[in-house]
Scaffold this motif. Structure first.
Motif, PDB file in Angstrom:
ATOM      1  N   ARG A 108      21.154   6.466 -50.465  1.00 53.60           N
ATOM      2  CA  ARG A 108      21.356   6.436 -51.914  1.00 53.60           C
ATOM      3  C   ARG A 108      20.052   6.725 -52.658  1.00 53.60           C
ATOM      4  NH1 ARG A 108      25.266   2.824 -50.059  1.00 53.60           N
ATOM      5  NH2 ARG A 108      23.927   0.996 -49.964  1.00 53.60           N
ATOM      6  N   VAL A 109      18.930   6.260 -52.097  1.00 51.20           N
ATOM      7  CA  VAL A 109      17.625   6.552 -52.695  1.00 51.20           C
ATOM      8  C   VAL A 109      17.318   8.041 -52.585  1.00 51.20           C
ATOM      9  CG1 VAL A 109      15.136   6.210 -52.446  1.00 51.20           C
ATOM     10  CG2 VAL A 109      16.680   4.257 -52.287  1.00 51.20           C
ATOM     11  N   ILE A 110      17.591   8.608 -51.413  1.00 57.56           N
ATOM     12  CA  ILE A 110      17.312  10.030 -51.190  1.00 57.56           C
ATOM     13  C   ILE A 110      18.054  10.887 -52.208  1.00 57.56           C
ATOM     14  CG2 ILE A 110      17.680  11.958 -49.602  1.00 57.56           C
ATOM     15  CD1 ILE A 110      17.214   9.973 -47.295  1.00 57.56           C
ATOM     16  N   PHE A 111      19.339  10.615 -52.381  1.00 60.22           N
ATOM     17  CA  PHE A 111      20.129  11.439 -53.292  1.00 60.22           C
ATOM     18  C   PHE A 111      19.708  11.252 -54.742  1.00 60.22           C
ATOM     19  CE2 PHE A 111      22.884  12.149 -49.679  1.00 60.22           C
ATOM     20  CZ  PHE A 111      23.334  13.448 -49.914  1.00 60.22           C
ATOM     21  N   SER A 112      19.203  10.083 -55.073  1.00 55.26           N
ATOM     22  CA  SER A 112      18.748   9.866 -56.449  1.00 55.26           C
ATOM     23  C   SER A 112      17.479  10.659 -56.752  1.00 55.26           C
ATOM     24  CB  SER A 112      18.496   8.375 -56.693  1.00 55.26           C
ATOM     25  OG  SER A 112      17.341   7.934 -55.990  1.00 55.26           O
ATOM     26  N   GLU A 113      16.727  11.050 -55.707  1.00 50.68           N
ATOM     27  CA  GLU A 113      15.465  11.759 -55.913  1.00 50.68           C
ATOM     28  C   GLU A 113      15.567  13.257 -55.643  1.00 50.68           C
ATOM     29  OE1 GLU A 113      11.855  10.108 -54.805  1.00 50.68           O
ATOM     30  OE2 GLU A 113      12.490   8.030 -54.927  1.00 50.68           O
ATOM     31  N   LEU A 114      16.694  13.704 -55.125  1.00 48.46           N
ATOM     32  CA  LEU A 114      16.834  15.118 -54.777  1.00 48.46           C
ATOM     33  C   LEU A 114      16.649  16.040 -55.976  1.00 48.46           C
ATOM     34  CD1 LEU A 114      19.820  15.272 -52.247  1.00 48.46           C
ATOM     35  CD2 LEU A 114      17.457  15.965 -51.840  1.00 48.46           C
ATOM     36  N   ILE A 115      17.096  15.597 -57.136  1.00 48.99           N
ATOM     37  CA  ILE A 115      17.101  16.463 -58.309  1.00 48.99           C
ATOM     38  C   ILE A 115      15.689  16.823 -58.757  1.00 48.99           C
ATOM     39  CG2 ILE A 115      17.783  16.638 -60.741  1.00 48.99           C
ATOM     40  CD1 ILE A 115      20.123  14.777 -60.096  1.00 48.99           C
ATOM     41  N   TYR A 116      14.767  15.854 -58.707  1.00 47.82           N
ATOM     42  CA  TYR A 116      13.452  16.104 -59.299  1.00 47.82           C
ATOM     43  C   TYR A 116      12.289  16.036 -58.308  1.00 47.82           C
ATOM     44  CZ  TYR A 116      13.263  10.976 -59.234  1.00 47.82           C
ATOM     45  OH  TYR A 116      13.298   9.661 -58.838  1.00 47.82           O
ATOM     46  N   ASN A 117      12.569  15.803 -57.036  1.00 50.75           N
ATOM     47  CA  ASN A 117      11.482  15.719 -56.059  1.00 50.75           C
ATOM     48  C   ASN A 117      11.611  16.863 -55.053  1.00 50.75           C
ATOM     49  OD1 ASN A 117       9.699  15.032 -53.934  1.00 50.75           O
ATOM     50  ND2 ASN A 117       9.820  12.872 -54.492  1.00 50.75           N
ATOM     51  N   PRO A 118      10.853  17.945 -55.236  1.00 47.56           N
ATOM     52  CA  PRO A 118      10.989  19.117 -54.361  1.00 47.56           C
ATOM     53  C   PRO A 118      10.648  18.836 -52.898  1.00 47.56           C
ATOM     54  CG  PRO A 118       9.068  19.332 -55.801  1.00 47.56           C
ATOM     55  CD  PRO A 118       9.844  18.158 -56.290  1.00 47.56           C
ATOM     56  N   LYS A 119       9.760  17.873 -52.642  1.00 42.36           N
ATOM     57  CA  LYS A 119       9.415  17.554 -51.255  1.00 42.36           C
ATOM     58  C   LYS A 119      10.612  16.952 -50.526  1.00 42.36           C
ATOM     59  CE  LYS A 119       4.432  16.904 -51.848  1.00 42.36           C
ATOM     60  NZ  LYS A 119       3.290  15.963 -51.715  1.00 42.36           N
TER      61      LYS A 119
END
Length: 203
Positions: A108-119
């Motif tokens: 759930r953390v990963i998907f929340s950061e996919l939009i704005y974290n290119p790494k």
């Protein structure tokens, strides 16, 4: 105390477990080495003896705690297993790994950061491509052996994998009751049946 291979591996696993907890609690971007060290009960500097940076640590989690570890550990003999048996086994195992509480929180953390974290996006895309590559090789082998009809193995792999990912998103991210009402076994049976035999009634 000498740093034997087992001591090194145990410490490495301890740090990975601590990072999973820290990332789940604060998110990848906000979690610091101090947070990870606190969770592991070690000094922050010790982390650098095992991982170059936070990105390397996150990559180790993906490599060692996600379904990618299962895929990497499968022997070459799986490419000769019948599709209905192997694909069902694969789905059940993947869902079992992803739906463990610790990995579910991290997902759930990963998907929340996919939009704005290119790494994170790059790492996750790499994992998906490797999984699809594995499935492509499997489907190609089954087509070559005559077990499956001629089709594009890469496209078939993406359709199959996409079906599984759709259930993962709805169960772990959205907590959709319609998806949660089924067991992993029921999902595996339905996906395999649909992909292998289609929905058109046979005469």
């Amino acid at each position: 105390m000498a740093r034997t291979p087992k001591v090194v591996e145990d410490r490495r696993e301890q740090i990975i477990d601590a990072a999973m907890r820290a990332f789940s609690q604060k998110g990848y971007s906000r979690a610091t080495n101090k947070d990870i060290a606190r969770e592991a009960g070690i000094t922050p500097g010790l982390i650098y003896h095992y991982f170059e940076n936070k990105e390397a640590l996150f990559k180790a989690i993906i490599e060692g705690r996600s379904p990618l570890k299962l895929i990497n550990s499968l022997p070459q003999q799986v490419f000769t297993m019948p599709p209905d048996i192997f694909l069902r086994f694969l789905i059940i195992q993947i869902l079992g790994i992803i739906e463990e509480e610790k990995f579910g929180q991290l997902l759930r953390v990963i998907f929340s950061e996919l939009i704005y974290n290119p790494k994170i996006t790059q790492l996750v895309t790499g994992v998906l491509q490797r999984a699809i590559g594995f499935l492509t090789t499997y489907f190609a082998a089954q087509i070559e052996s005559g077990e499956l009809r001629r089709t594009d193995p890469t496209l078939t792999a993406q359709i199959f994998f996409g079906s599984v990912i759709a259930f993962v998103l709805r169960r772990q991210i959205l907590r959709d009751p319609l998806a949660l009402q089924y067991t992993p076994e029921q999902i595996a049976d339905a996906v395999v049946e649909t992909v292998l035999k289609g929905l058109v009634a046979r005469e």
